[in-house]
Design a protein around this motif. Sequence first.
Motif, short mmCIF file in Angstrom:
data_model
loop_
_atom_site.label_atom_id
_atom_site.label_comp_id
_atom_site.label_asym_id
_atom_site.label_seq_id
_atom_site.Cartn_x
_atom_site.Cartn_y
_atom_site.Cartn_z
N LEU A 1 0.82 -1.28 -0.09
CA LEU A 1 -0.03 0.07 -0.04
C LEU A 1 0.80 1.16 0.03
CD1 LEU A 1 -3.05 -0.68 2.43
CD2 LEU A 1 -3.07 -0.97 -0.25
N LEU B 1 -3.51 2.01 -2.99
CA LEU B 1 -4.90 1.93 -3.16
C LEU B 1 -5.39 2.71 -4.53
CD1 LEU B 1 -5.86 3.30 0.50
CD2 LEU B 1 -6.42 1.23 -0.59
N ASP B 2 -4.31 3.48 -5.02
CA ASP B 2 -4.56 4.01 -6.35
C ASP B 2 -4.36 3.12 -7.37
OD1 ASP B 2 -5.50 6.61 -5.41
OD2 ASP B 2 -3.64 7.45 -5.60
N LYS C 1 5.52 7.00 -6.07
CA LYS C 1 5.06 7.42 -7.33
C LYS C 1 3.60 7.17 -7.51
CE LYS C 1 9.09 6.63 -10.18
NZ LYS C 1 9.52 6.06 -11.20
N GLN C 2 3.06 6.20 -6.81
CA GLN C 2 1.62 5.93 -6.68
C GLN C 2 1.31 4.99 -5.76
OE1 GLN C 2 -0.99 3.71 -9.82
NE2 GLN C 2 -1.15 5.64 -10.45
N SER C 3 0.21 5.37 -4.86
CA SER C 3 -0.29 4.64 -3.67
C SER C 3 -0.76 3.15 -4.03
CB SER C 3 -1.14 5.30 -2.89
OG SER C 3 -2.47 5.07 -3.16
#
Lengths: 297, 119
Positions: free
Chosen positions: B53, B61-62, B57-59
């Motif tokens: 999680l 969840l995303d 750069k990007q979680s």
Amino acid sequence: MANYWICDSSNRILGPLGLGTLRELVASGRVRELSKVSRDGSRWQTLDEVPEVSRVVTEGAAEGGERAQKFKAAQIRSRLAAMRGRKAHEIFGIARASTLDHYRTAFFRLVKPFHPDKLSGDTHPDLRAANEEMFKFLSTLMVEAEAELGAATPRSHGESSTSRSKLREKQDRIPNYGAEEFVGIKRGPHFIEATVRVNPGNVGIFTDHSMVNLSTMGVFLPTTHHLPLGTLLDVRFVFENSSREIKARARVVWENVGVVAKSVSGFGVRLLRLDKSDQLFIQQYVDQKSIAQVERV
Amino acid sequence: MPNVLIVDDDAFVRAYLKDALAETGYFLSEASNGEEAVDVASMERPDVVLLDLLMPKQSGLDALAKLRNICPESRIIVISSLDSDSLVDQALNAGAKGFVAKPFHPLEILGAVRKVLQV
């Protein structure tokens, strides 16, 4: 529900999150060292620029710290409960027939982590109270062990073994000073001052007590006043037959509220800042008075 | 053979997971952040995604939301130390099929992967 993305000091991102989840994660210590926050996952701001997140992080961290300290307090009390009813040598982990020095060494090793000086100013009251309970319990245990071993005799500095034994023979094992030697406590909005009238008859306050004596930079103040462990105060010593007056900052590190028979009620303080010259003066005063006392015996 | 995509920014965790699944014979691929996971998944169409999680750069969840759009057939298992009740609920409600809290035993991972593959 508003959603936020958070970024930690390693540039790792978590989100979208509600404030409740964020608070839970911070309070449990799972998320820490947050550096940035975003309301849309792309435009980042500092925590201060998003006050609702900053507030949740601050509150969560405080809650987490409080929870951890309460847990530690419960652990100390549980350990204390397991100790109650057991003999001093069992708790200190030494043989019953050990020497007094062994008892003292074991006691100091055990009691050290619970000393009030070990706690920071922002320690949770519950943890402070649990530490005090443990400190008092172990101190009382040590005093009782000393009484049992028949070692509650003065240990004046500079005495020869002959003069010490002479003094021992003549003494009733009860200190020859009382609460009246202690002039009193003056309290102000930001200070507590204790005044002690030192005379040849009560120099034992610097030497008699095994835990608070000159060698440990401590002194026992006989009094019926109660000051909680850890209290900071100013102590003023006024010496009979001398114009010298010594003031020192001190902290309450031990107390006897009368639970130990044949001992004077009072508390022990550790002198935190004492000039070398003042220390030397007290030492010489104690030595002179002790020798004079022995000569009279 | 099933295809498993391992997504974690920590190289040690990726190696640990590969070891845990090595004897299964599954085809294993990996990504070190959410963006990379979406890229790899769009090409390889993994049967299972093991997804961290908290990543750069990007979680996670995303990435989970995007993976659900790109390859809805992939079964996603979240692997994270952030196992608060509300976050576990959020991940499961977003379409994850399982949540394994770190630190985990290799057998936990093996069991979780086998379980989602049987469904």
